[in-house]
Motif scaffolding. Structure first.
Motif, PDB file in Angstrom:
ATOM      1  N   UNK A   1       0.821  -1.222   0.000  1.00 40.20           N
ATOM      2  CA  UNK A   1       0.000   0.000   0.000  1.00 40.20           C
ATOM      3  C   UNK A   1       0.852   1.268   0.000  1.00 40.20           C
ATOM      4  N   UNK A   2       2.134   1.126   0.302  1.00 37.60           N
ATOM      5  CA  UNK A   2       3.014   2.311   0.339  1.00 37.60           C
ATOM      6  C   UNK A   2       3.760   2.523  -0.973  1.00 37.60           C
ATOM      7  N   UNK A   3       3.524   1.642  -1.959  1.00 38.32           N
ATOM      8  CA  UNK A   3       4.292   1.752  -3.202  1.00 38.32           C
ATOM      9  C   UNK A   3       4.033   3.088  -3.908  1.00 38.32           C
ATOM     10  N   UNK A   4       2.778   3.480  -4.053  1.00 34.64           N
ATOM     11  CA  UNK A   4       2.496   4.719  -4.792  1.00 34.64           C
ATOM     12  C   UNK A   4       2.969   5.966  -4.041  1.00 34.64           C
ATOM     13  N   UNK A   5       2.731   6.050  -2.696  1.00 33.87           N
ATOM     14  CA  UNK A   5       3.316   7.183  -1.959  1.00 33.87           C
ATOM     15  C   UNK A   5       4.844   7.242  -2.098  1.00 33.87           C
ATOM     16  N   UNK A   6       5.491   6.092  -2.132  1.00 34.24           N
ATOM     17  CA  UNK A   6       6.956   6.039  -2.323  1.00 34.24           C
ATOM     18  C   UNK A   6       7.341   6.694  -3.646  1.00 34.24           C
ATOM     19  N   UNK A   7       6.652   6.309  -4.712  1.00 29.38           N
ATOM     20  CA  UNK A   7       6.963   6.859  -6.036  1.00 29.38           C
ATOM     21  C   UNK A   7       6.665   8.363  -6.054  1.00 29.38           C
ATOM     22  N   UNK A   8       5.507   8.747  -5.454  1.00 26.23           N
ATOM     23  CA  UNK A   8       5.077  10.149  -5.515  1.00 26.23           C
ATOM     24  C   UNK A   8       5.978  11.086  -4.722  1.00 26.23           C
ATOM     25  N   UNK A   9       6.584  10.606  -3.627  1.00 28.28           N
ATOM     26  CA  UNK A   9       7.395  11.497  -2.784  1.00 28.28           C
ATOM     27  C   UNK A   9       8.877  11.501  -3.201  1.00 28.28           C
ATOM     28  N   UNK A  10       9.205  10.731  -4.215  1.00 19.89           N
ATOM     29  CA  UNK A  10      10.607  10.564  -4.605  1.00 19.89           C
ATOM     30  C   UNK A  10      11.296  11.820  -5.151  1.00 19.89           C
ATOM     31  N   UNK A  11      10.615  12.601  -6.020  1.00 20.26           N
ATOM     32  CA  UNK A  11      11.310  13.756  -6.626  1.00 20.26           C
ATOM     33  C   UNK A  11      11.870  14.731  -5.592  1.00 20.26           C
ATOM     34  N   UNK A  12      11.188  14.910  -4.465  1.00 19.85           N
ATOM     35  CA  UNK A  12      11.681  15.830  -3.433  1.00 19.85           C
ATOM     36  C   UNK A  12      13.002  15.321  -2.861  1.00 19.85           C
ATOM     37  N   UNK A  13      13.074  14.015  -2.623  1.00 27.13           N
ATOM     38  CA  UNK A  13      14.301  13.435  -2.071  1.00 27.13           C
ATOM     39  C   UNK A  13      15.468  13.609  -3.047  1.00 27.13           C
ATOM     40  N   UNK A  14      15.194  13.401  -4.330  1.00 22.83           N
ATOM     41  CA  UNK A  14      16.257  13.562  -5.334  1.00 22.83           C
ATOM     42  C   UNK A  14      16.756  15.010  -5.356  1.00 22.83           C
ATOM     43  N   UNK A  15      15.816  15.952  -5.327  1.00 20.16           N
ATOM     44  CA  UNK A  15      16.197  17.375  -5.388  1.00 20.16           C
ATOM     45  C   UNK A  15      17.008  17.757  -4.152  1.00 20.16           C
TER      46      UNK A  15
END
Ligand code: DP6
Length: 331
Positions: A204-218
Protein backbone atom coordinates in the motif's frame (compact mmCIF):
# COMPACT_ATOMS: atom_id res chain seq x y z
CA UNK A 1 39.92 -14.08 -31.09
CA UNK A 2 38.88 -10.61 -29.93
CA UNK A 3 38.97 -10.10 -26.20
CA UNK A 4 38.59 -7.25 -23.72
CA UNK A 5 38.88 -6.88 -19.96
CA UNK A 6 36.96 -4.22 -18.05
CA UNK A 7 36.68 -3.16 -14.42
CA UNK A 8 33.63 -1.55 -12.84
CA UNK A 9 33.22 -0.53 -9.23
CA UNK A 10 30.20 -1.26 -7.10
CA UNK A 11 27.88 1.54 -6.01
CA UNK A 12 25.07 1.95 -3.55
CA UNK A 13 22.23 4.40 -3.56
CA UNK A 14 21.68 7.29 -1.15
CA UNK A 15 18.28 7.92 -2.76
CA UNK A 16 17.03 4.46 -3.62
CA UNK A 17 15.62 2.76 -6.70
CA UNK A 18 12.80 0.31 -5.94
CA UNK A 19 10.09 -0.41 -8.52
CA UNK A 20 9.86 -0.47 -12.29
CA UNK A 21 7.77 1.52 -14.76
CA UNK A 22 8.57 -1.02 -17.48
CA UNK A 23 9.88 -4.57 -17.20
CA UNK A 24 10.84 -5.43 -20.81
CA UNK A 25 13.48 -2.66 -20.99
CA UNK A 26 14.05 -2.61 -17.22
CA UNK A 27 12.87 0.98 -16.72
CA UNK A 28 12.90 2.21 -13.10
CA UNK A 29 9.79 3.86 -11.63
CA UNK A 30 11.96 6.35 -9.71
CA UNK A 31 15.31 8.06 -10.19
CA UNK A 32 18.20 7.32 -7.83
CA UNK A 33 21.43 8.91 -6.59
CA UNK A 34 24.43 6.79 -5.65
CA UNK A 35 28.07 6.80 -4.70
CA UNK A 36 30.62 4.57 -6.41
CA UNK A 37 33.09 2.71 -4.17
CA UNK A 38 36.81 2.45 -4.77
CA UNK A 39 37.60 -0.72 -2.85
CA UNK A 40 34.95 -3.06 -4.29
CA UNK A 41 34.90 -3.93 -7.99
CA UNK A 42 34.23 -6.57 -10.63
CA UNK A 43 36.75 -7.45 -13.34
CA UNK A 44 35.32 -9.15 -16.42
CA UNK A 45 37.01 -10.58 -19.52
CA UNK A 46 34.96 -11.30 -22.64
CA UNK A 47 36.52 -13.36 -25.44
CA UNK A 48 34.65 -13.80 -28.73
CA UNK A 49 34.99 -17.33 -30.10
CA UNK A 50 33.71 -17.85 -33.66
CA UNK A 51 34.11 -21.64 -33.25
CA UNK A 52 32.16 -22.06 -30.00
CA UNK A 53 28.56 -23.26 -30.12
CA UNK A 54 27.40 -21.60 -26.92
CA UNK A 55 28.32 -18.80 -24.59
CA UNK A 56 30.23 -19.89 -21.48
CA UNK A 57 30.09 -17.96 -18.22
CA UNK A 58 32.43 -18.36 -15.24
CA UNK A 59 31.72 -16.33 -12.10
CA UNK A 60 34.33 -16.21 -9.34
CA UNK A 61 36.07 -19.32 -10.60
CA UNK A 62 33.03 -21.59 -11.06
CA UNK A 63 30.56 -22.09 -13.93
CA UNK A 64 27.57 -19.74 -13.50
CA UNK A 65 24.28 -21.19 -12.25
CA UNK A 66 21.62 -21.68 -14.94
CA UNK A 67 19.64 -18.51 -14.04
CA UNK A 68 22.80 -16.37 -13.78
CA UNK A 69 24.13 -17.73 -17.08
CA UNK A 70 20.77 -17.09 -18.77
CA UNK A 71 20.65 -13.47 -17.55
CA UNK A 72 24.23 -12.85 -18.71
CA UNK A 73 23.73 -14.56 -22.09
CA UNK A 74 20.60 -12.47 -22.66
CA UNK A 75 22.64 -9.35 -22.06
CA UNK A 76 25.52 -10.48 -24.32
CA UNK A 77 22.91 -11.22 -27.01
CA UNK A 78 21.64 -7.65 -26.77
CA UNK A 79 25.18 -6.34 -27.31
CA UNK A 80 25.81 -8.80 -30.19
CA UNK A 81 22.66 -7.73 -31.99
CA UNK A 82 23.78 -4.10 -31.69
CA UNK A 83 27.14 -4.99 -33.26
CA UNK A 84 25.74 -7.40 -35.87
CA UNK A 85 28.25 -10.04 -34.74
CA UNK A 86 27.18 -13.61 -33.97
CA UNK A 87 30.34 -15.01 -32.30
CA UNK A 88 29.79 -16.79 -29.01
CA UNK A 89 31.30 -15.21 -25.90
CA UNK A 90 33.45 -16.67 -23.15
CA UNK A 91 32.76 -14.53 -20.08
CA UNK A 92 35.02 -14.74 -17.03
CA UNK A 93 34.07 -12.46 -14.17
CA UNK A 94 35.55 -12.00 -10.69
CA UNK A 95 34.54 -9.80 -7.80
CA UNK A 96 37.38 -8.60 -5.58
CA UNK A 97 34.97 -8.81 -2.62
CA UNK A 98 33.40 -11.95 -1.14
CA UNK A 99 30.24 -12.77 -3.10
CA UNK A 100 28.65 -14.28 -0.01
CA UNK A 101 28.75 -10.82 1.55
CA UNK A 102 25.48 -10.04 -0.21
CA UNK A 103 26.74 -6.83 -1.76
CA UNK A 104 25.39 -5.43 -4.98
CA UNK A 105 27.43 -7.55 -7.39
CA UNK A 106 24.85 -7.05 -10.16
CA UNK A 107 25.70 -3.31 -10.26
CA UNK A 108 29.45 -3.69 -10.84
CA UNK A 109 28.86 -7.01 -12.64
CA UNK A 110 26.64 -5.75 -15.45
CA UNK A 111 28.60 -2.51 -15.81
CA UNK A 112 31.85 -4.47 -16.25
CA UNK A 113 30.10 -6.87 -18.63
CA UNK A 114 28.72 -4.01 -20.76
CA UNK A 115 32.11 -2.29 -21.00
CA UNK A 116 34.04 -5.51 -21.74
CA UNK A 117 31.51 -6.85 -24.27
CA UNK A 118 31.26 -3.48 -26.01
CA UNK A 119 35.06 -3.29 -26.34
CA UNK A 120 35.40 -6.92 -27.52
CA UNK A 121 32.71 -6.35 -30.16
CA UNK A 122 34.43 -3.16 -31.31
CA UNK A 123 31.37 -1.02 -30.52
CA UNK A 124 32.28 2.61 -29.95
CA UNK A 125 29.88 3.46 -27.15
CA UNK A 126 29.67 6.70 -25.21
CA UNK A 127 29.42 6.51 -21.40
CA UNK A 128 25.75 7.44 -21.71
CA UNK A 129 25.13 4.59 -24.15
CA UNK A 130 27.04 2.19 -21.87
CA UNK A 131 24.92 3.35 -18.94
CA UNK A 132 21.68 2.84 -20.88
CA UNK A 133 22.81 -0.64 -21.94
CA UNK A 134 24.00 -1.62 -18.44
CA UNK A 135 20.57 -0.65 -17.12
CA UNK A 136 19.07 -3.42 -19.27
CA UNK A 137 21.17 -5.89 -17.26
CA UNK A 138 20.43 -4.35 -13.85
CA UNK A 139 19.09 -0.90 -12.98
CA UNK A 140 21.82 -0.14 -10.45
CA UNK A 141 24.49 -1.12 -13.01
CA UNK A 142 23.66 2.02 -15.04
CA UNK A 143 25.21 3.99 -12.15
CA UNK A 144 28.44 1.94 -11.95
CA UNK A 145 29.57 3.26 -15.35
CA UNK A 146 30.50 6.49 -13.53
CA UNK A 147 32.61 7.34 -10.50
CA UNK A 148 31.87 9.62 -7.56
CA UNK A 149 28.29 10.86 -7.08
CA UNK A 150 25.91 9.63 -9.77
CA UNK A 151 22.24 10.11 -10.69
CA UNK A 152 20.15 7.62 -12.66
CA UNK A 153 17.20 9.32 -14.37
CA UNK A 154 13.95 7.43 -14.47
CA UNK A 155 13.08 9.00 -17.82
CA UNK A 156 9.60 9.10 -19.30
CA UNK A 157 10.03 7.60 -22.77
CA UNK A 158 8.80 4.08 -23.48
CA UNK A 159 11.94 3.23 -25.46
CA UNK A 160 14.19 3.98 -22.45
CA UNK A 161 16.37 6.43 -24.39
CA UNK A 162 16.12 9.01 -21.57
CA UNK A 163 16.80 6.48 -18.84
CA UNK A 164 20.53 6.55 -18.13
CA UNK A 165 22.91 7.74 -15.43
CA UNK A 166 25.16 10.79 -15.32
CA UNK A 167 27.83 11.93 -12.87
CA UNK A 168 26.73 14.66 -10.43
CA UNK A 169 30.19 15.29 -8.94
CA UNK A 170 33.57 13.51 -8.98
CA UNK A 171 34.92 11.56 -5.96
CA UNK A 172 37.26 14.34 -4.90
CA UNK A 173 34.40 16.87 -4.73
CA UNK A 174 33.60 15.47 -1.26
CA UNK A 175 35.92 12.66 -0.11
CA UNK A 176 33.50 10.67 2.03
CA UNK A 177 34.42 7.37 3.71
CA UNK A 178 32.24 4.30 3.56
CA UNK A 179 32.10 1.27 5.86
CA UNK A 180 30.15 -1.88 5.09
CA UNK A 181 29.10 -3.79 8.22
CA UNK A 182 28.65 -7.42 7.15
CA UNK A 183 26.14 -9.12 9.45
CA UNK A 184 25.45 -12.36 7.58
CA UNK A 185 27.06 -14.10 4.64
CA UNK A 186 24.16 -16.22 3.37
CA UNK A 187 22.42 -15.58 0.04
CA UNK A 188 19.40 -13.26 0.16
CA UNK A 189 15.83 -14.64 0.08
CA UNK A 190 14.25 -12.54 -2.65
CA UNK A 191 16.15 -10.89 -5.49
CA UNK A 192 15.55 -7.22 -6.31
CA UNK A 193 13.67 -7.81 -9.56
CA UNK A 194 11.00 -10.11 -8.09
CA UNK A 195 10.91 -8.09 -4.85
CA UNK A 196 10.13 -4.92 -6.81
CA UNK A 197 7.36 -6.64 -8.76
CA UNK A 198 5.81 -7.90 -5.52
CA UNK A 199 5.98 -4.44 -3.90
CA UNK A 200 4.34 -2.79 -6.89
CA UNK A 201 1.56 -5.38 -6.90
CA UNK A 202 0.79 -5.49 -3.17
CA UNK A 203 2.43 -2.78 -1.03
CA UNK A 204 0.00 0.00 0.00
CA UNK A 205 3.01 2.31 0.34
CA UNK A 206 4.29 1.75 -3.20
CA UNK A 207 2.50 4.72 -4.79
CA UNK A 208 3.32 7.18 -1.96
CA UNK A 209 6.96 6.04 -2.32
CA UNK A 210 6.96 6.86 -6.04
CA UNK A 211 5.08 10.15 -5.52
CA UNK A 212 7.39 11.50 -2.78
CA UNK A 213 10.61 10.56 -4.61
CA UNK A 214 11.31 13.76 -6.63
CA UNK A 215 11.68 15.83 -3.43
CA UNK A 216 14.30 13.44 -2.07
CA UNK A 217 16.26 13.56 -5.33
CA UNK A 218 16.20 17.38 -5.39
CA UNK A 219 17.27 17.65 -1.74
CA UNK A 220 20.07 15.11 -2.22
CA UNK A 221 21.41 17.01 -5.25
CA UNK A 222 21.71 20.15 -3.12
CA UNK A 223 23.17 18.30 -0.12
CA UNK A 224 25.93 17.00 -2.42
CA UNK A 225 26.49 20.36 -4.11
CA UNK A 226 26.74 22.09 -0.69
CA UNK A 227 28.67 19.21 0.98
CA UNK A 228 26.07 19.41 3.73
CA UNK A 229 26.44 16.24 5.82
CA UNK A 230 23.34 17.04 7.94
CA UNK A 231 21.13 17.13 4.85
CA UNK A 232 22.87 14.12 3.35
CA UNK A 233 22.07 12.20 6.57
CA UNK A 234 18.44 13.23 6.65
CA UNK A 235 17.69 12.31 3.03
CA UNK A 236 19.78 9.10 2.99
CA UNK A 237 17.98 7.71 6.03
CA UNK A 238 14.56 8.94 4.89
CA UNK A 239 14.93 7.28 1.48
CA UNK A 240 16.27 4.04 2.99
CA UNK A 241 13.52 3.74 5.56
CA UNK A 242 10.76 4.67 3.11
CA UNK A 243 12.00 1.90 0.80
CA UNK A 244 12.07 -0.62 3.66
CA UNK A 245 8.56 0.46 4.71
CA UNK A 246 7.41 -0.38 1.16
CA UNK A 247 9.20 -3.74 1.41
CA UNK A 248 7.82 -4.58 4.87
CA UNK A 249 4.26 -3.78 3.74
CA UNK A 250 4.63 -6.02 0.67
CA UNK A 251 2.42 -9.14 0.92
CA UNK A 252 4.13 -11.43 1.89
CA UNK A 253 6.60 -9.12 3.66
CA UNK A 254 10.10 -8.58 2.30
CA UNK A 255 12.27 -8.52 5.41
CA UNK A 256 15.88 -8.01 4.38
CA UNK A 257 17.19 -7.04 7.84
CA UNK A 258 18.69 -9.30 10.46
CA UNK A 259 18.81 -8.33 14.14
CA UNK A 260 22.37 -7.05 13.83
CA UNK A 261 21.32 -4.75 10.95
CA UNK A 262 19.15 -2.84 13.42
CA UNK A 263 21.92 -2.88 16.03
CA UNK A 264 24.15 -1.07 13.51
CA UNK A 265 21.41 1.50 12.88
CA UNK A 266 21.19 2.16 16.64
CA UNK A 267 24.97 2.42 16.92
CA UNK A 268 24.97 5.06 14.16
CA UNK A 269 22.24 6.96 16.01
CA UNK A 270 24.36 6.88 19.18
CA UNK A 271 27.34 8.24 17.21
CA UNK A 272 25.12 11.01 15.83
CA UNK A 273 24.10 11.99 19.38
CA UNK A 274 27.81 12.30 20.19
CA UNK A 275 28.21 14.73 17.29
CA UNK A 276 29.90 12.25 14.91
CA UNK A 277 29.14 12.66 11.19
CA UNK A 278 27.66 9.27 10.29
CA UNK A 279 24.65 7.99 8.39
CA UNK A 280 23.43 4.54 7.34
CA UNK A 281 21.69 2.89 4.45
CA UNK A 282 20.52 -0.69 3.80
CA UNK A 283 19.67 -2.30 0.43
CA UNK A 284 17.87 -5.53 -0.45
CA UNK A 285 20.03 -7.47 1.99
CA UNK A 286 21.11 -7.39 5.65
CA UNK A 287 24.43 -5.52 5.41
CA UNK A 288 24.51 -1.91 6.59
CA UNK A 289 26.52 0.74 4.76
CA UNK A 290 27.72 3.57 6.96
CA UNK A 291 28.91 6.82 5.42
CA UNK A 292 31.11 9.28 7.26
CA UNK A 293 33.70 11.99 6.71
CA UNK A 294 37.49 11.56 6.66
CA UNK A 295 37.63 13.38 10.03
CA UNK A 296 35.22 11.01 11.79
CA UNK A 297 36.27 7.73 10.13
CA UNK A 298 38.28 6.49 13.15
CA UNK A 299 35.34 6.90 15.53
CA UNK A 300 32.96 5.10 13.17
CA UNK A 301 35.43 2.25 12.54
CA UNK A 302 35.86 1.73 16.29
CA UNK A 303 32.12 1.78 17.00
CA UNK A 304 31.24 -0.71 14.24
CA UNK A 305 33.86 -3.22 15.41
CA UNK A 306 32.19 -3.52 18.80
CA UNK A 307 28.66 -4.37 17.65
CA UNK A 308 27.64 -7.97 18.43
CA UNK A 309 26.60 -9.75 15.22
CA UNK A 310 28.86 -7.73 12.93
CA UNK A 311 31.05 -10.39 11.29
CA UNK A 312 33.41 -7.99 9.57
CA UNK A 313 33.70 -4.43 8.39
CA UNK A 314 34.90 -3.41 4.92
CA UNK A 315 36.13 0.06 4.21
CA UNK A 316 36.26 2.22 1.08
CA UNK A 317 36.76 5.66 -0.35
CA UNK A 318 34.64 6.91 -3.22
CA UNK A 319 35.75 5.39 -6.49
CA UNK A 320 36.27 5.86 -10.21
CA UNK A 321 34.33 5.19 -13.41
CA UNK A 322 34.33 1.84 -15.22
CA UNK A 323 37.28 1.31 -17.60
CA UNK A 324 38.58 -0.99 -20.30
CA UNK A 325 41.79 -2.37 -18.79
CA UNK A 326 42.95 -4.17 -21.93
CA UNK A 327 41.67 -5.24 -25.34
CA UNK A 328 43.17 -7.03 -28.31
CA UNK A 329 43.13 -9.98 -30.71
CA UNK A 330 44.75 -13.38 -30.12
CA UNK A 331 45.23 -16.24 -32.54
C1 DP6 B 1 17.68 -1.92 -3.14
O1 DP6 B 1 19.53 -2.86 -9.69
O2 DP6 B 1 19.49 -4.99 -8.35
O3 DP6 B 1 19.80 -1.92 -4.22
O4 DP6 B 1 17.17 -3.59 -12.01
O5 DP6 B 1 15.95 -5.54 -11.07
O6 DP6 B 1 18.44 -5.69 -11.45
P1 DP6 B 1 17.25 -4.79 -11.12
O7 DP6 B 1 17.46 -4.30 -9.63
P2 DP6 B 1 18.77 -3.80 -8.87
O8 DP6 B 1 18.05 -3.05 -7.67
C2 DP6 B 1 18.72 -2.29 -6.73
C3 DP6 B 1 17.82 -2.02 -5.58
C4 DP6 B 1 18.48 -1.45 -4.35
C5 DP6 B 1 18.44 0.08 -4.36
C6 DP6 B 1 19.39 0.76 -5.30
O9 DP6 B 1 20.49 0.26 -5.58
O10 DP6 B 1 19.03 1.88 -5.75
Amino acid sequence: MRHATARAHTNFALVKYWGKRGTALNLPAVGSISITLDALFTRTTVTLDPNAEDDAVTLNGTPASTPDAARITRFVELMRSKAGIADRAIVVSENNFPTGAGLASSASGFAALAVATGAALGLRLTPRELSELSRRGSGSAARSIFGGFVELYKGTKDDGSDCYAEPIAPSDHWPLKVFVAVVTEGPKDTGSTSGMDASKATSPYYHPWVDTHPVDLAMMRSAIADKDFGHLTRITERSCMKMHAVMLATDPALIYWRGASIEVVHAVRTLQKQGVAATYTIDAGPQVKVITTEDDADKVRAALRDIPGVIRVMESNLGPAAVVESAGTDA
